[in-house]
Write an enzyme that holds these catalytic residues in place. Structure first.
Site, short mmCIF file in Angstrom:
data_model
loop_
_atom_site.label_atom_id
_atom_site.label_comp_id
_atom_site.label_asym_id
_atom_site.label_seq_id
_atom_site.Cartn_x
_atom_site.Cartn_y
_atom_site.Cartn_z
N SER A 83 7.72 5.41 -10.13
CA SER A 83 8.16 4.21 -9.41
C SER A 83 8.48 4.55 -7.95
CB SER A 83 9.40 3.62 -10.09
OG SER A 83 9.07 3.13 -11.37
N GLU B 138 2.80 11.07 -9.53
CA GLU B 138 3.00 12.48 -9.89
C GLU B 138 4.11 12.52 -10.94
OE1 GLU B 138 3.74 14.69 -6.31
OE2 GLU B 138 1.81 14.07 -5.41
N GLU C 31 0.34 0.45 -12.92
CA GLU C 31 0.23 -0.17 -11.58
C GLU C 31 1.56 -0.77 -11.14
OE1 GLU C 31 -4.48 -1.06 -11.19
OE2 GLU C 31 -3.14 -1.74 -9.62
N1 COS Z 1 1.68 -2.94 1.89
C1 COS Z 1 1.72 -2.23 3.04
N2 COS Z 1 2.78 -1.47 3.39
C2 COS Z 1 3.80 -1.41 2.54
C3 COS Z 1 3.84 -2.12 1.34
C4 COS Z 1 2.71 -2.91 1.04
N3 COS Z 1 2.69 -3.62 -0.11
N4 COS Z 1 5.00 -1.87 0.70
C5 COS Z 1 5.67 -1.03 1.49
N5 COS Z 1 4.96 -0.75 2.59
C6 COS Z 1 5.37 0.09 3.71
C7 COS Z 1 6.66 -0.48 4.25
O1 COS Z 1 6.40 -1.44 5.24
C8 COS Z 1 7.36 0.73 4.80
O2 COS Z 1 6.92 0.99 6.10
P1 COS Z 1 7.93 0.68 7.34
O3 COS Z 1 9.02 1.69 7.17
O4 COS Z 1 7.05 0.87 8.53
O5 COS Z 1 8.40 -0.72 7.16
C9 COS Z 1 6.89 1.87 3.92
O6 COS Z 1 5.68 1.40 3.27
C10 COS Z 1 7.91 2.23 2.87
O7 COS Z 1 8.20 1.03 2.19
P2 COS Z 1 9.54 0.81 1.34
O8 COS Z 1 10.71 1.29 2.14
O9 COS Z 1 9.53 -0.58 0.84
O10 COS Z 1 9.30 1.84 0.15
P3 COS Z 1 10.15 2.13 -1.11
O11 COS Z 1 10.32 3.61 -1.18
O12 COS Z 1 11.37 1.25 -1.16
O13 COS Z 1 9.16 1.77 -2.30
C11 COS Z 1 8.08 0.37 -3.87
C12 COS Z 1 8.56 0.55 -2.45
C13 COS Z 1 9.16 0.63 -4.90
C14 COS Z 1 7.67 -1.09 -3.96
C15 COS Z 1 6.86 1.29 -4.09
O14 COS Z 1 7.25 2.64 -4.11
C16 COS Z 1 6.10 0.99 -5.35
O15 COS Z 1 5.30 0.07 -5.40
N6 COS Z 1 6.34 1.78 -6.42
C17 COS Z 1 5.56 1.67 -7.64
C18 COS Z 1 4.34 2.50 -7.49
C19 COS Z 1 3.31 2.14 -8.48
O16 COS Z 1 2.89 0.99 -8.58
N7 COS Z 1 2.85 3.13 -9.20
C20 COS Z 1 1.85 2.94 -10.17
C21 COS Z 1 0.81 3.97 -9.97
S1 COS Z 1 -0.60 3.40 -9.29
S2 COS Z 1 -1.63 3.03 -10.89
#
Ligand code: COS
Length: 381
Positions: A134, A129, A366
């Site tokens: 990120s 959104e 991604e």
């Molecule tokens: N698979 C399954 N579950 C996942 C996961 C994964 N790869 N990564 C995180 N989770 C789960 C975690 O386990 C956590 O759950 P618990 O609290 O039960 O442990 C929950 O999701 C939140 O995870 P986390 O605290 O790691 O989240 P963050 O807010 O720190 O964010 C990042 C993690 C930064 C890695 C994530 O927001 C991300 O990938 N951001 C980029 C998004 C992206 O790629 N956008 C592009 C658009 S799509 S084209």
């Protein structure tokens, strides 16, 4: 011990590469420049991919697909990207959009949306959104219970192939008090009342692939549109990305290979100071470094694809690593390809400037390569 099959692809993957390359050169590459210059959807590629069962080859055979494994899907995307980056987003987005359904949907849901997908009705993925890029779990689109169903309100940004795709996986907040555990996934159709699209973004590259906002204005859907459990949408969205970031690595690899092939050929055709520019060591060193980068990125990407298919424990590390490395290699290789071609590289008579513009996005979408490095650091071997 035998090394016979170590680091060698089984023959069927090489056969697949040959057939996709032939198709891409004949039916996709001739339109690549036009779709970029005219900012238009690569309809010729769409048609060719549907006709040859490559539009969404990853769909399981029981739902009408080819059941292509993760490595085969990467090879398809790589070979299409070698010819046209925008066209390669078709199979890549279709896998991204439909993977939450494949991973978390029930039998009826899979049959309902996957079969039409294989027949040419695209599937986009709506996570990002305007204020949640990120920081994906900060999303604000809401899913509120109404009777047996849901009402969706909000908007999604940077959605690849928006408007072209028929189906959309939408990740929405179903309970804001629970943070990332209050997020749920749904499938929304283009024809659902209340769905609309913003104007296409004016992009540096991938100009043939429309990127638009998607708006949800009181979109009422039944509970049969919910994918997976309530509150499990964020984990499903992240799990999906663990598998699909490898396809972006493959796409980057294809762009790099395409640019390298053009630069290598040009270096033998172009004569300066009475000899081929290939004969100058400065050019040879550039081509050597490009080839090293491509082969290293390919090895890492294919290893990650095999891990995706097997569901290995270290997938998250390998997936993010392959995306980071291959896209950084693609940026360097495409930039150096422009340099090898000199002035000719900077104009659109040759495809390398387009590939360089396309490569830039692979370092961003991604998950930016900075986010990838966070994921990598959290999952170090
Ligand atoms: N698979 C399954 N579950 C996942 C996961 C994964 N790869 N990564 C995180 N989770 C789960 C975690 O386990 C956590 O759950 P618990 O609290 O039960 O442990 C929950 O999701 C939140 O995870 P986390 O605290 O790691 O989240 P963050 O807010 O720190 O964010 C990042 C993690 C930064 C890695 C994530 O927001 C991300 O990938 N951001 C980029 C998004 C992206 O790629 N956008 C592009 C658009 S799509 S084209």
């Amino acid at each position: 011990m035998s090394l016979e099959n170590v680091f060698t692809l089984p023959a069927e993957y090489n056969d697949l590469r040959d057939s996709v390359r032939a198709l891409a050169e004949k039916e996709i590459a001739p339109f690549a420049r036009a779709v970029d210059e005219e900012h238009r959807y690569p309809q010729e590629a769409h048609n060719a991919l549907v006709k040859s069962s490559l539009f969404a080859a990853h769909v399981p055979t029981e739902n009408g697909g080819d059941g292509a494994d993760a490595l085969a899907t990467c090879i398809i995307i790589e070979e299409v990207a070698r010819a046209c980056g925008s066209a390669s987003l078709i199979p890549a987005v279709n896998k991204l959009g439909s993977l939450p359904l494949i991973l978390g949907g029930n039998k009826e849901q899979k049959e309902r949306w996957l079969r039409p997908l294989t027949q040419g009705k695209g599937f986009s993925y709506c996570l990002s959104e305007s204020e949640a890029g990120s920081d994906a779990s900060a999303l604000k689109t809401t899913a509120v219970r109404k009777g047996d169903g849901w009402v969706i309100n909000g908007s999604k940004k940077w959605i690849s192939n928006a408007g072209e795709s028929e189906f959309y996986t939408v990740i929405a907040q179903s309970d804001s008090s629970l943070g990332s555990k209050g997020i749920t996934a749904f499938v929304i159709e283009k024809s659902d009342p209340g769905v609309s699209f913003g104007a296409p973004e004016k992009k540096m590259g991938f100009r043939g692939s429309p990127t638009r906002e998607v708006y949800f204005d009181n979109v009422e859907i039944g509970d049969d549109r919910r994918i997976g459990e309530v509150g499990k949408g964020f984990a499903l969205a992240m799990d999906t990305l663990d598998h699909t970031r490898i396809t972006i690595a493959a796409q980057a690899l294809g762009l790099a290979q395409g640019a390298f092939d053009v630069a290598k050929k040009y270096s033998h055709e172009r004569k300066q100071f009475g000899k081929e520019i290939f004969d100058f060591q400065g050019v040879q060193f550039m081509l050597a470094d490009m080839a090293i980068g491509i082969e290293s990125a390919r090895a890492l990407t294919y290893a990650a694809a095999a891990k995706s298919e097997r569901g290995d424990k270290d997938l998250r590390f390998f997936s993010a690593s392959s995306k980071t490395y291959a896209t950084d290699v693609a940026m360097k290789v495409t930039t150096d390809a422009v340099q090898v071609l000199g002035g000719y590289g900077y104009v659109s008579d040759y495809p390398v400037e387009r590939m360089m513009r396309d490569a830039k996005l692979t370092q961003i979408y991604e998950g930016t390569n900075q986010i990838q490095r966070i994921v990598i650091a959290r999952n170090l071997p």
